[in-house]
Design a protein around this motif. Sequence first.
Motif, PDB file in Angstrom:
ATOM      1  N   GLY A   1       0.806  -1.279   0.115  1.00  0.00           N
ATOM      2  CA  GLY A   1       0.034   0.010   0.020  1.00  0.00           C
ATOM      3  C   GLY A   1       0.756   1.298   0.024  1.00  0.00           C
ATOM      4  O   GLY A   1       2.213   1.331   0.215  1.00  0.00           O
ATOM      5  N   ASP A   2       0.270   2.527  -0.232  1.00  0.00           N
ATOM      6  CA  ASP A   2       0.978   3.690  -0.297  1.00  0.00           C
ATOM      7  C   ASP A   2       1.613   3.772   1.146  1.00  0.00           C
ATOM      8  O   ASP A   2       2.740   4.347   1.411  1.00  0.00           O
ATOM      9  N   SER A   3       0.610   3.485   2.252  1.00  0.00           N
ATOM     10  CA  SER A   3       1.445   3.416   3.669  1.00  0.00           C
ATOM     11  C   SER A   3       0.707   2.338   4.492  1.00  0.00           C
ATOM     12  O   SER A   3      -0.542   2.022   4.313  1.00  0.00           O
TER      13      SER A   3
ATOM     14  N   GLY B   1      -0.606  -7.443  16.546  1.00  0.00           N
ATOM     15  CA  GLY B   1      -0.812  -8.235  15.380  1.00  0.00           C
ATOM     16  C   GLY B   1      -1.833  -7.724  14.419  1.00  0.00           C
ATOM     17  O   GLY B   1      -2.450  -8.269  14.097  1.00  0.00           O
ATOM     18  N   THR B   2      -1.798  -6.430  14.567  1.00  0.00           N
ATOM     19  CA  THR B   2      -3.020  -5.639  13.680  1.00  0.00           C
ATOM     20  C   THR B   2      -2.088  -4.859  12.684  1.00  0.00           C
ATOM     21  O   THR B   2      -0.925  -4.381  12.888  1.00  0.00           O
ATOM     22  N   SER B   3      -2.560  -4.806  11.311  1.00  0.00           N
ATOM     23  CA  SER B   3      -2.015  -3.877  10.377  1.00  0.00           C
ATOM     24  C   SER B   3      -3.159  -3.322   9.713  1.00  0.00           C
ATOM     25  O   SER B   3      -4.208  -3.635   9.695  1.00  0.00           O
ATOM     26  N   GLU B   4      -2.813  -2.014   9.346  1.00  0.00           N
ATOM     27  CA  GLU B   4      -3.685  -1.003   8.712  1.00  0.00           C
ATOM     28  C   GLU B   4      -3.086  -0.411   7.505  1.00  0.00           C
ATOM     29  O   GLU B   4      -2.045   0.013   7.557  1.00  0.00           O
ATOM     30  N   ALA B   5      -3.591  -0.244   6.380  1.00  0.00           N
ATOM     31  CA  ALA B   5      -2.982   0.085   5.086  1.00  0.00           C
ATOM     32  C   ALA B   5      -4.087   1.124   4.562  1.00  0.00           C
ATOM     33  O   ALA B   5      -5.173   0.866   4.465  1.00  0.00           O
TER      34      ALA B   5
ATOM     35  N   ASP C   1      -8.754   1.242  -1.003  1.00  0.00           N
ATOM     36  CA  ASP C   1      -7.942   2.296  -0.540  1.00  0.00           C
ATOM     37  C   ASP C   1      -7.872   2.356   1.016  1.00  0.00           C
ATOM     38  O   ASP C   1      -6.960   3.278   1.480  1.00  0.00           O
ATOM     39  N   TYR C   2      -8.406   1.300   1.738  1.00  0.00           N
ATOM     40  CA  TYR C   2      -8.408   1.132   3.039  1.00  0.00           C
ATOM     41  C   TYR C   2      -8.527  -0.142   3.442  1.00  0.00           C
ATOM     42  O   TYR C   2      -9.391  -0.930   2.994  1.00  0.00           O
TER      43      TYR C   2
ATOM     44  N   LYS D   1     -13.453   1.409   0.506  1.00  0.00           N
ATOM     45  CA  LYS D   1     -13.238   2.379  -0.443  1.00  0.00           C
ATOM     46  C   LYS D   1     -12.651   1.962  -1.653  1.00  0.00           C
ATOM     47  O   LYS D   1     -11.540   1.555  -1.854  1.00  0.00           O
ATOM     48  N   ARG D   2     -13.532   1.634  -2.661  1.00  0.00           N
ATOM     49  CA  ARG D   2     -13.349   1.073  -3.767  1.00  0.00           C
ATOM     50  C   ARG D   2     -12.743  -0.564  -3.692  1.00  0.00           C
ATOM     51  O   ARG D   2     -11.739  -0.814  -4.348  1.00  0.00           O
ATOM     52  N   ALA D   3     -13.397  -1.271  -3.026  1.00  0.00           N
ATOM     53  CA  ALA D   3     -12.776  -2.400  -2.439  1.00  0.00           C
ATOM     54  C   ALA D   3     -13.300  -3.577  -3.664  1.00  0.00           C
ATOM     55  O   ALA D   3     -14.190  -3.456  -4.264  1.00  0.00           O
TER      56      ALA D   3
END
Length: 570
Positions: free
Chosen positions: A253-255, A263-267, A285-286, A300-302
């Motif tokens: 992802g961009d970030s 154990g969590t990730s957010e993109a 986008d998220y 978001k445009r999933a």
Amino acid sequence: MQKRNTLFIIVALIVGLSFAMTPPQKKRKTGRRTAKTEDNRVYLVHADVLSYDQYKNPDAQILDGHVQFRHNGAKLFCDSAHFYEASNSFEAFGHVKMFQGDTLSLFSDYAYYDGNDQMAMARFNVVLKHRKSKLYTDSLNFDRLYNIGYFFEGGKLIDNGSVLTSDWGEYDTKTRIAVFNYDVRLRNKKFYLTSDTLYYNTGNSLAHVVGPSNITSGNSHIYTENAFYNTNKEYSELFGRSVMNDKGKSVVGDSVYYDSKNGTSEAFGNVIFTDSVNKTMLTGDYCWYDENTGYAMATKRAVAIDFSQKDSLFMHADTFKIFTHNINTDSVYRKIHAFNHVRAYRVDVQAVCDSLVYNSKDSCMTMYRDPIVWNVNQQLLGEEIQVFMKDSTIHRAHVIGQALSIEQMADSIHFNQISSKEMLAYFEKGEIYEAESKDNVQIVYYPIDDSDSTIIGLNYTETTQMRMFLENRKMKKIWMPKAEGTLYPLSQVPPDKYFLPNYAWFDYIRPLNKDDIFNWRAKKGGTELKPEKRREAPLQHLKPAQQNSTATTLQTDVSTPSTPLTPLTP
């Protein structure tokens, strides 16, 4: 006496004039910077023996035994030294130690110290200690004016269980930031990092990598060119399309923000989650993922992509959610929820619905609220559609409530139609071989002349059940119980027989390609499926008592049974 007074006055005037002509003192420049106005001299505090050697080193005082210097708040110790008082510098030999306050110390086998520049050049077995951090190297220049140490022949920094090495770098004792360049390696008990350039803050244990970098932790691997990592909190911030890989799964992802402890990730921004084992992909986008619970969410445009078949399936929804049950056990299974505005496209099949649930336990995908499925020239709809998968291909389909199947014929004008309360279809290797319709079955069918492929007429039939057997997508045999039907020649078809009462062709809603799944098109007003009112149990009520009657009769009203269909004749 008068001559002596005259001489005294003349001398006084000359001295006074000389002072008047002397310019004011300025700060003396010493090389690359300006020396401080305070006393900048290096002082010799102690030496057991002091001597001179006018032949070998005439400019130096040769000191031996417990040598000690002091300079601007720093104390320096060594076994022996050469003191160059004229240049305000010295060379130190053997067990060289420098202490600055309570937090900084420097150890080496040899050092040269310039008191004017306040620069200590330490060599061989150098150790710089600052608070709880230790820097090891063989060549280090420590600038006391700026509190920065430079190493250039390889260095190793140990801080809070992390070991950082590189070819050269610097350490700022004021900001507590270390800069490492070339062949950078950071290792601790949790991960191993390699990079080209790394900034490390010993105050908060925050590492910032710049340039191509790899982070390995167990089976996990991260590639990034711009990232921050907190070694204490085990928290990563990845930028610039960084890639995370773990057991066949990858996130880019961009970030991307990853909390290893939780154990969590957010993109954010053009996120791509790929499961190469199950050959699926999730984009948006998220995205959010919890590796401990197996919960994931994308919005978001999933888009969910299944590339397990020759042609990939693309599915869009406002939001996707994944729930994992019995995680870390042999009975693990997942449920995928897609809502709202679900649209799916594959070359051979397309679908739309309001929401969808897929359960990996029974490999069943259920479509809710006005679901429609297209396959080539066929359309299938109902109140609810269940699709059962086997080895990533369709195995069985079940349409529940107001089921309607339509096939557009080659002339694009006529449509074969079947409606019933429910329908079932069975598949083998993705090809339908049997279909069944149950309850209130109505059929509009156009038989074809095999000799010239022309339409013979229109066959309208009503029955309670029908089964069709197909081969190579062509009808081979039909079975039904007692049925009532009529075959109309095309020239004599009544206008109300061309289409069943619930006929609707939704070709304008159908996704045209994988990019069209983002364009939601609702059904035209009045064509939505209306909830069917379920037949209620008959109500009981009391009938008024007849005159002069002492008994009360309980009467039951029952709906009049529907009139049986009369046979239709041509």
